[in-house]
Scaffold this motif. Sequence first.
Motif, PDB file in Angstrom:
ATOM      1  N   VAL A   1       0.823  -1.215   0.000  1.00  0.00           N
ATOM      2  CA  VAL A   1       0.000   0.000   0.000  1.00  0.00           C
ATOM      3  C   VAL A   1       0.857   1.265   0.000  1.00  0.00           C
ATOM      4  O   VAL A   1       0.724   2.125  -0.863  1.00  0.00           O
ATOM      5  N   MET A   2       1.766   1.364   0.971  1.00  0.00           N
ATOM      6  CA  MET A   2       2.518   2.604   1.132  1.00  0.00           C
ATOM      7  C   MET A   2       3.403   2.915  -0.072  1.00  0.00           C
ATOM      8  O   MET A   2       3.392   4.037  -0.600  1.00  0.00           O
ATOM      9  N   LEU A   3       4.200   1.939  -0.518  1.00  0.00           N
ATOM     10  CA  LEU A   3       5.116   2.210  -1.618  1.00  0.00           C
ATOM     11  C   LEU A   3       4.389   2.494  -2.927  1.00  0.00           C
ATOM     12  O   LEU A   3       4.981   3.060  -3.859  1.00  0.00           O
ATOM     13  N   LYS A   4       3.139   2.143  -2.991  1.00  0.00           N
ATOM     14  CA  LYS A   4       2.336   2.443  -4.178  1.00  0.00           C
ATOM     15  C   LYS A   4       1.615   3.778  -4.068  1.00  0.00           C
ATOM     16  O   LYS A   4       0.820   4.139  -4.938  1.00  0.00           O
ATOM     17  N   GLY A   5       1.893   4.498  -2.983  1.00  0.00           N
ATOM     18  CA  GLY A   5       1.354   5.834  -2.835  1.00  0.00           C
ATOM     19  C   GLY A   5      -0.059   5.896  -2.312  1.00  0.00           C
ATOM     20  O   GLY A   5      -0.731   6.925  -2.461  1.00  0.00           O
ATOM     21  N   HIS A   6      -0.508   4.822  -1.647  1.00  0.00           N
ATOM     22  CA  HIS A   6      -1.901   4.770  -1.188  1.00  0.00           C
ATOM     23  C   HIS A   6      -2.038   4.801   0.338  1.00  0.00           C
ATOM     24  O   HIS A   6      -3.136   4.576   0.846  1.00  0.00           O
ATOM     25  N   TRP A   7      -0.954   5.057   1.045  1.00  0.00           N
ATOM     26  CA  TRP A   7      -1.026   5.036   2.511  1.00  0.00           C
ATOM     27  C   TRP A   7      -0.438   6.325   3.070  1.00  0.00           C
ATOM     28  O   TRP A   7       0.730   6.631   2.861  1.00  0.00           O
ATOM     29  N   ASN A   8      -1.275   7.085   3.765  1.00  0.00           N
ATOM     30  CA  ASN A   8      -0.850   8.342   4.373  1.00  0.00           C
ATOM     31  C   ASN A   8      -0.919   8.289   5.886  1.00  0.00           C
ATOM     32  O   ASN A   8      -1.094   9.311   6.550  1.00  0.00           O
ATOM     33  N   GLY A   9      -0.781   7.102   6.436  1.00  0.00           N
ATOM     34  CA  GLY A   9      -0.853   6.936   7.879  1.00  0.00           C
ATOM     35  C   GLY A   9      -2.256   6.570   8.335  1.00  0.00           C
ATOM     36  O   GLY A   9      -3.207   6.536   7.549  1.00  0.00           O
ATOM     37  N   PRO A  10      -2.405   6.292   9.628  1.00  0.00           N
ATOM     38  CA  PRO A  10      -3.659   5.731  10.150  1.00  0.00           C
ATOM     39  C   PRO A  10      -4.689   6.765  10.597  1.00  0.00           C
ATOM     40  O   PRO A  10      -5.610   6.428  11.336  1.00  0.00           O
ATOM     41  N   GLN A  11      -4.564   8.013  10.168  1.00  0.00           N
ATOM     42  CA  GLN A  11      -5.439   9.062  10.685  1.00  0.00           C
ATOM     43  C   GLN A  11      -6.919   8.743  10.500  1.00  0.00           C
ATOM     44  O   GLN A  11      -7.723   8.916  11.412  1.00  0.00           O
ATOM     45  N   THR A  12      -7.284   8.248   9.322  1.00  0.00           N
ATOM     46  CA  THR A  12      -8.696   7.929   9.069  1.00  0.00           C
ATOM     47  C   THR A  12      -9.186   6.837  10.008  1.00  0.00           C
ATOM     48  O   THR A  12     -10.277   6.936  10.588  1.00  0.00           O
ATOM     49  N   PHE A  13      -8.372   5.791  10.188  1.00  0.00           N
ATOM     50  CA  PHE A  13      -8.751   4.704  11.091  1.00  0.00           C
ATOM     51  C   PHE A  13      -8.835   5.190  12.533  1.00  0.00           C
ATOM     52  O   PHE A  13      -9.694   4.754  13.301  1.00  0.00           O
ATOM     53  N   ARG A  14      -7.913   6.093  12.900  1.00  0.00           N
ATOM     54  CA  ARG A  14      -7.924   6.622  14.255  1.00  0.00           C
ATOM     55  C   ARG A  14      -9.233   7.377  14.523  1.00  0.00           C
ATOM     56  O   ARG A  14      -9.845   7.231  15.590  1.00  0.00           O
ATOM     57  N   ARG A  15      -9.664   8.174  13.583  1.00  0.00           N
ATOM     58  CA  ARG A  15     -10.903   8.928  13.761  1.00  0.00           C
ATOM     59  C   ARG A  15     -12.122   8.001  13.842  1.00  0.00           C
ATOM     60  O   ARG A  15     -13.039   8.247  14.621  1.00  0.00           O
ATOM     61  N   ILE A  16     -12.110   6.946  13.041  1.00  0.00           N
ATOM     62  CA  ILE A  16     -13.221   5.988  13.116  1.00  0.00           C
ATOM     63  C   ILE A  16     -13.285   5.331  14.482  1.00  0.00           C
ATOM     64  O   ILE A  16     -14.349   5.227  15.096  1.00  0.00           O
ATOM     65  N   MET A  17     -12.113   4.885  14.952  1.00  0.00           N
ATOM     66  CA  MET A  17     -12.082   4.179  16.239  1.00  0.00           C
ATOM     67  C   MET A  17     -12.316   5.088  17.429  1.00  0.00           C
ATOM     68  O   MET A  17     -12.675   4.614  18.505  1.00  0.00           O
ATOM     69  N   HIS A  18     -12.124   6.371  17.224  1.00  0.00           N
ATOM     70  CA  HIS A  18     -12.387   7.324  18.317  1.00  0.00           C
ATOM     71  C   HIS A  18     -13.606   8.180  18.027  1.00  0.00           C
ATOM     72  O   HIS A  18     -13.715   9.309  18.523  1.00  0.00           O
ATOM     73  N   PHE A  19     -14.524   7.637  17.221  1.00  0.00           N
ATOM     74  CA  PHE A  19     -15.826   8.260  16.957  1.00  0.00           C
ATOM     75  C   PHE A  19     -15.670   9.686  16.433  1.00  0.00           C
ATOM     76  O   PHE A  19     -16.326  10.624  16.924  1.00  0.00           O
ATOM     77  N   GLY A  20     -14.819   9.849  15.433  1.00  0.00           N
ATOM     78  CA  GLY A  20     -14.670  11.133  14.778  1.00  0.00           C
ATOM     79  C   GLY A  20     -13.651  12.063  15.383  1.00  0.00           C
ATOM     80  O   GLY A  20     -13.310  13.087  14.778  1.00  0.00           O
ATOM     81  N   LYS A  21     -13.136  11.743  16.562  1.00  0.00           N
ATOM     82  CA  LYS A  21     -12.118  12.583  17.187  1.00  0.00           C
ATOM     83  C   LYS A  21     -10.732  12.129  16.731  1.00  0.00           C
ATOM     84  O   LYS A  21     -10.534  10.983  16.350  1.00  0.00           O
ATOM     85  N   ASP A  22      -9.774  13.069  16.808  1.00  0.00           N
ATOM     86  CA  ASP A  22      -8.431  12.749  16.338  1.00  0.00           C
ATOM     87  C   ASP A  22      -7.556  12.129  17.417  1.00  0.00           C
ATOM     88  O   ASP A  22      -6.445  11.698  17.168  1.00  0.00           O
TER      89      ASP A  22
END
Length: 447
Positions: free
Chosen positions: A425-446
């Motif tokens: 994923v990352m080397l193909k330019g499709h991974w910018n870190g887990p920020q989106t997953f973090r917000r999902i798991m914390h109900f929209g908070k960062d």
Amino acid sequence: MKAARLIRVTFSPASARCQAYSSESSAPATDSGNKKHYPLVVIGGGAGGCSVAAKFCRKLGKGKVAVVEPAEYHYYQPMWTLVGSGLKTVDQSARAMETVLPKHCEWLKTRAMEFIPEKNIVHLQNGDQLNYDFLVVAMGIQLNYDKVKGLLEALKTDPSVCSNYWRETVEKTYPAIKNFKGGNAIFTFPNTPIKCAGAPQKIMYLAEEHWNKAGIRDKTNIMFNSSLGVLYPVKKYGDRLLEIVKERHLTLNLKRSLIEIRPNKKEAIFQKLDEEGKTETYKYDFIHVTPPMSAPDVLIKCTNLTDPTGFLSVNKNTLQHTKYPNIFGIGDCTNVPTSKTTSAVAAQCGVLEKSLVDAMAGKIPGGKYDGYTSCPLLVGYSQCILAEFDYEGQSLETFPFDQSKRRRSMYHVKKDILPKIYWNVMLKGHWNGPQTFRRIMHFGKDR
């Protein structure tokens, strides 16, 4: 007899591309080669270079992005702690460079030798001259084993001296751990910026567990000799690690910087950073050395591009150069004030993409990097503390539980999941870190 050659090692960000070179091979580029122009030139084929090139090959099209990278192989260096502890092989950390670079880029298999940012020019070792509209510097960090007197000789001749940071020595570590029969075991942290501040102690915890299972722990004195004033610079995780150090009866010697190894006497000499001019000598039966590091020499020489320490001077939020608006930086070669890790590069990729797209459109870069970085701190063969934090040392944890606790699940994230994300994923330019997953798991908070 030929004169001795200075040997250094250059690593690209996060992938830890390892390329030994000598002073004889680093002559200035000539003006006799070809002159080539590209809309975007990327210097370095490590994690940052590959990821950025992949993103912009899709945006700009075939032949519009050039990647300057001399190495034949690309290494996922975060795996080398696992190699050093016998959990992985070095071959599992490697891919042929041609397979990880985007197929629509122009791979220039040579080395950048001189930057002339006022004229948008990079001179290459093969004599070619590159002209660019935009430049991304992703050169990684340089390993300076030669800065510790006697270390290169010791790495070659003493089987009890090892280092996970170099392709040529990482395979020495596990045999040295297995063959250790007791005595003094020393793990070092140098007095320079380094790649992944947790790595020098990860191998210590793994070695300690191995020696405990082998029945020689009671005959072993384990020391962590660090130039820092604390065990780990982020307090939340440092406090948990300090508990482990006390629990396992490890010796912590702070403000100590390795300056010399004498393999014939099995001695390691440390400078006492809190007492000017004072040194201490330790006998060793095993020593794992984290070498001093710096920005690459070619970058240090271009003082228009760097800060006083030699690292690329960029805006810590946008990753745009502080003087030249068509130059951007990513990863370990930059002076962004966060830990130099693969996860930092991933988060920077998304920010750099937005900033560079804005700059190409004639706009003020709008990317904003918060300093996110992560360090999976292996503390055993089945336990890991997953540290995630920002510029301020505040936790930015992805999962909805306290990641400062030792967990088997986080061990498998480190060992099994992160390598797959990296290669696929990352080397193909499709991974910018887990920020989106973090917000999902914390109900929209960062956080």
